[in-house]
Scaffold this motif. Structure first.
Motif, PDB file in Angstrom:
ATOM      1  N   LEU A 103       0.399  -0.970  -0.540  1.00 35.59           N
ATOM      2  CA  LEU A 103      -0.112  -0.296   0.182  1.00 35.59           C
ATOM      3  C   LEU A 103       1.064   1.351   0.021  1.00 35.59           C
ATOM      4  N   LYS A 104       1.960   1.555   0.054  1.00 35.98           N
ATOM      5  CA  LYS A 104       3.064   2.718   0.980  1.00 35.98           C
ATOM      6  C   LYS A 104       3.222   2.997  -0.428  1.00 35.98           C
ATOM      7  N   GLY A 147       2.591  -1.557  11.480  1.00 33.10           N
ATOM      8  CA  GLY A 147       3.796  -2.081  10.400  1.00 33.10           C
ATOM      9  C   GLY A 147       3.651  -2.655   9.183  1.00 33.10           C
ATOM     10  N   ILE A 148       2.635  -3.426   9.371  1.00 27.07           N
ATOM     11  CA  ILE A 148       2.773  -4.242   7.920  1.00 27.07           C
ATOM     12  C   ILE A 148       2.065  -3.623   7.300  1.00 27.07           C
ATOM     13  N   ASP A 193      -5.365   2.582  -3.897  1.00 22.87           N
ATOM     14  CA  ASP A 193      -5.514   4.690  -3.783  1.00 22.87           C
ATOM     15  C   ASP A 193      -6.430   4.686  -2.561  1.00 22.87           C
ATOM     16  N   ALA A 194      -7.167   4.181  -3.361  1.00 27.94           N
ATOM     17  CA  ALA A 194      -8.484   4.909  -1.585  1.00 27.94           C
ATOM     18  C   ALA A 194      -8.251   4.094  -0.272  1.00 27.94           C
ATOM     19  N   LYS A 248      -7.126   6.647   2.677  1.00 29.38           N
ATOM     20  CA  LYS A 248      -7.486   6.788   3.997  1.00 29.38           C
ATOM     21  C   LYS A 248      -6.325   6.848   5.162  1.00 29.38           C
ATOM     22  N   HIS A 249      -5.219   5.696   5.064  1.00 28.48           N
ATOM     23  CA  HIS A 249      -3.991   5.763   5.966  1.00 28.48           C
ATOM     24  C   HIS A 249      -4.044   7.037   5.924  1.00 28.48           C
ATOM     25  N   ARG A 250      -3.617   7.376   5.268  1.00 27.60           N
ATOM     26  CA  ARG A 250      -2.698   9.006   5.176  1.00 27.60           C
ATOM     27  C   ARG A 250      -3.519   9.612   6.343  1.00 27.60           C
TER      28      ARG A 250
END
Length: 420
Positions: A33-34, A235-236, A262-263, A267-269
């Motif tokens: 995801l990163k 952390g994963i 992307d979504a 959302k994580h950010r």
């Protein structure tokens, strides 16, 4: 075609499948995801019945391979089809990894030195740097042969993954022996991790260990966005599972997956930014609460400490337990707790410490001994209440007895169950 309607196959059918190479390779993406990208593909083998056109699931296929010779032959034909299917993608994109399962039961003294996989990868013109060998070490019957296998292929620049970590009776002592580059956390550990603190703590422990060992953690079998977001926050970064894509033939991009990635990344950010702001406000309020309590205690006679601590619990929401230590880590007050928050069903496990208890090795005391005026622990299960809490320890000067003491306050942190 489901396994319920699948026509039964025999050992004879299996040998025909092996001889004709009637194996279909499906690929399942491994997503970072990163990086917002597919970084790997796990090759998953299925049998193909040419007469009926049915796909034979791996549980049926490998279930029939009971003797070592048949199991080895099936394992090798599956590897061959996987490498041949992946080769076309590798020619176009050298950044994507191929994850290949190796049946550890086939690694023995009899197969040592065959170099079958190395020869296959070279024949398919795939760089060993792009191949991850996935091993379920619990199936290995010859540990010496397995270790030699791992050493040989690591020298040839293959990566080693330990599969099904955290499942069943995984032998964690094998991790330092195999020194894997990738730890694949099993679905049994991932399922519902966002709702189960104990599962999350186990996952966190693997992340912490992996960070120290210099290997990557991959969450396998992810099926919901909630599981994904929880693990990402802890952390994963690499995921594999039905939430992103089911195993499928071909190497084409999965429709809609890029938008999903992307979504989730956005959302994580947003979640992390919001959480950091909330943490800042929360700990500012904690600091004010603890400072107010310390100021009150500084004027309180020693015999009145317990009464003052009880009043603090009544006055300040979120305070579960409070107690006072001297500068040697010895408890000089009772542990006063909110009675509504104590776990009565586990009193033999969780019991508030008493006057005279030694806290000198506790995480919240050692930093104070080292010279800090205040320290805040990470969330943990309190031995006083049995609840998830954060302990804040702070030095204050007790005017009545003319010495410094330490106020320890357990603040409720049930909001941190997943760390989002």
């Amino acid at each position: 075609m489901t396994t319920d309607t699948l026509m039964p196959i025999t050992v004879t059918d299996l040998h025909e499948i092996i001889e004709t190479g009637a194996i279909v390779t499906h690929f399942q993406p491994q997503v970072s995801l990163k990086r917002k990208a597919v970084i790997g593909l796990e090759a998953l083998s299925r049998g193909f019945d040419g007469a009926s056109g049915e796909i034979i699931p791996p549980s049926v296929l490998f279930g029939l391979a009971s003797d070592p010779e048949t199991r080895l032959a099936l394992d090798r034909v599956c590897r061959t089809r996987a490498a041949e299917s992946f080769a076309a993608l590798h020619r176009r994109d050298k950044s994507v990894m191929l994850s290949m399962n190796i049946d550890a039961a086939c690694i023995s003294e009899d197969t040592r030195g065959s170099n079958h996989l190395l020869k296959l990868i070279k024949r398919c013109d795939i760089s060993p740097n792009n191949v991850i060998i996935e091993i379920i070490e619990s199936r290995c019957e010859d540990m010496d042969a397995l270790l030699e296998f791992v050493r040989f292929y690591r020298k040839k620049n293959f990566l080693i993954a330990l599969d099904d970590v955290g499942a069943g009776f995984s032998n964690l002592d094998r991790i330092p022996l195999l020194k894997p580059d990738v730890l694949k956390l099993d679905r049994s550990l991932i399922s519902g991790v966002n709702e189960q603190f104990h599962k999350l703590e186990v996952a966190r422990s693997f992340v912490q260990m992996a960070n120290r060992l210099g290997c990557l953690v991959l969450a396998e079998g992810v099926e919901t966005s909630e599981e994904t977001m929880c693990l990402l926050a802890n952390g994963i970064d690499v995921f594999q599972g039905f939430f992103f894509a089911r195993p499928a033939p071909g190497l084409d991009a999965v429709p809609g997956m890029a938008d999903k990635v992307d979504a989730l990344a956005e959302k994580h950010r947003h979640n992390r930014t919001r959480r950091i702001a909330e943490e800042k406000r929360l700990f500012s309020s904690y600091d004010l609460t603890i400072l107010t309590m310390c100021q009150g205690l500084s004027e309180t006679p020693s015999r009145g400490l317990n009464q003052a601590l009880t009043q603090f619990i009544d006055q300040h929401e979120g305070v579960e337990c409070v107690y006072v230590l001297d500068m040697k880590g010895r408890q000089v007050s009772d542990t006063l707790c909110d009675p509504l928050k104590l776990k009565k069903s586990k009193r033999f496990l969780y019991e508030p410490a008493r006057v005279g208890a030694d806290h000198s090795l506790k995480e919240y005391f050692l930093p104070i001994q080292a010279g800090l005026e205040k320290f805040t622990t990470d969330p943990y299960i309190s031995l006083a209440s049995g609840n998830l809490c954060t302990t804040i320890s702070r030095v204050f000067y007790h005017k009545c007895c003319g010495r410094h003491l330490i106020l320890c306050t357990d603040m409720s942190r049930e909001d941190m169950a997943c760390g989002l």
